[in-house]
Design a protein around this motif. Structure first.
Motif, short mmCIF file in Angstrom:
data_model
loop_
_atom_site.label_atom_id
_atom_site.label_comp_id
_atom_site.label_asym_id
_atom_site.label_seq_id
_atom_site.Cartn_x
_atom_site.Cartn_y
_atom_site.Cartn_z
N THR A 159 0.86 -1.19 0.00
CA THR A 159 0.00 0.00 0.00
C THR A 159 0.90 1.23 0.00
O THR A 159 1.96 1.23 0.63
N ASP A 171 -2.59 4.72 1.23
CA ASP A 171 -3.06 4.55 2.60
C ASP A 171 -1.97 4.88 3.61
O ASP A 171 -2.21 5.54 4.63
N ASP A 199 -3.59 1.30 7.08
CA ASP A 199 -4.88 1.83 6.62
C ASP A 199 -5.67 2.53 7.73
O ASP A 199 -6.89 2.64 7.68
#
Length: 307
Positions: free
Chosen positions: A11, A14, A93
């Motif tokens: 990621t 995020d 996240d």
């Protein structure tokens, strides 16, 4: 000082949003420890570029995914070298919506070693999971056909919404997506169990904390937003479900001190549930074979789950 440990796997946006929310809201003294857990090269490069020149961020880039527990331990050990006294475990996240870490710091005392915030999900509901100390009954009710009993009678769970005014102190654990822990206690209980690649970390901590008579506290005034599940979705459901099943089986065998008969019952139910998944989705077949093999290893006290 608080060491904020963020394990990142594939990621970028995020992760950046998480760190930017730390900059925006967190007022206490902190240092951020990002562990890139074997992300694809393009993600790893972007993360490195973002962290470059930011003295408040320590970046560790791993060649391969070593799992959630080991990845976090790498970040924690880096933080120990910098003489932090508190650790905040934060998923990539997570977005902070107020000075949550500073608020949680106020709750720690000689009895309370862990504090968790109110965790808003994408539907604006409270996604905080307050679990009591994990045991055989908790494990039995985690899967079908007994799961609905767990929900109906709140066995092993505490309804966080009941404690939105004053919070709640108890034996157990809060959600692993974001929590604050006294580092001296974390060291005392051995950090995360690295035999667990994914899932059950909170369950193991709940057992270890109660063993040394340390409680956790739910702090509803500390607010975070959790975009849950993005990382595990990328891993794929058969992979994720395999680790859900094998990690809680390992947890019960390793930490709950149950009889061989109870373990056999749990094994039978787990394999039956997973076999149903194979019937519904052939992608589960190879993981069913792997699950049976790994359960046998755990039965024989060979505890490394691995990937």
């Amino acid at each position: 000082m608080v060491g904020i440990v963020i394990v990142n796997y594939n990621t970028y946006s995020d992760l950046v949003q998480c760190i930017e929310s730390i900059y925006q809201y967190i007022k206490c003294e902190y240092r951020i420890y990002v562990v890139d857990n074997g992300s694809d090269e393009n993600i790893k490069s972007k993360v490195a570029d973002y962290c470059k020149g930011r003295n408040e961020i320590s970046l560790t880039s791993l060649v391969q995914n070593v799992g959630y527990s080991r990845g976090n331990n790498i970040g924690i050990k880096k933080a120990i070298q910098d003489n932090v006294n508190l650790i905040a475990i934060v998923n990539s996240d997570i977005k902070f919506e107020n000075d949550a870490i500073s608020i949680m710091c106020e709750d720690l005392d000689s009895e309370i070693a862990v504090v968790g915030p109110r965790v808003k999900n994408i539907f604006d509901n409270n996604g905080q999971q307050l679990i009591t100390t994990y045991n055989f009954l908790s494990a039995l009710l985690d899967r079908m056909p007994f799961f609905y009993l767990k929900k109906a009678f709140e066995i092993g769970l505490i309804d966080a919404d009941r404690y939105q005014e004053s919070g709640h102190k108890y034996y157990g654990m809060v959600s692993g997506c974001c929590f604050l822990i006294d580092l001296s206690v974390f060291i005392q209980i051995g950090l995360f169990d690295e035999n667990v690649f994914l899932y059950s970390e909170e369950r193991i901590l709940s057992i270890k904390l109660k063993a040394i008579k340390k409680k956790v506290f739910y702090e509803p005034n500390a607010l975070v937003l959790h975009s849950e599940g993005k990382t595990t979705e990328k891993l794929g459901n058969p992979f994720a479900d395999y680790h859900r099943y094998i990690s809680d089986y390992y947890t019960v065998k390793r930490y709950c001190g149950i009889s061989k008969l109870k373990l056999l019952i749990l094994r039978y139910i787990r394999l039956l549930n997973f076999k149903i998944k194979v019937i519904m989705d052939k992608n589960y077949k190879e993981y069913y074979t792997k699950l049976k093999k790994k359960m046998t290893e755990i039965d024989n006290d060979k505890y490394e789950i691995g990937r």
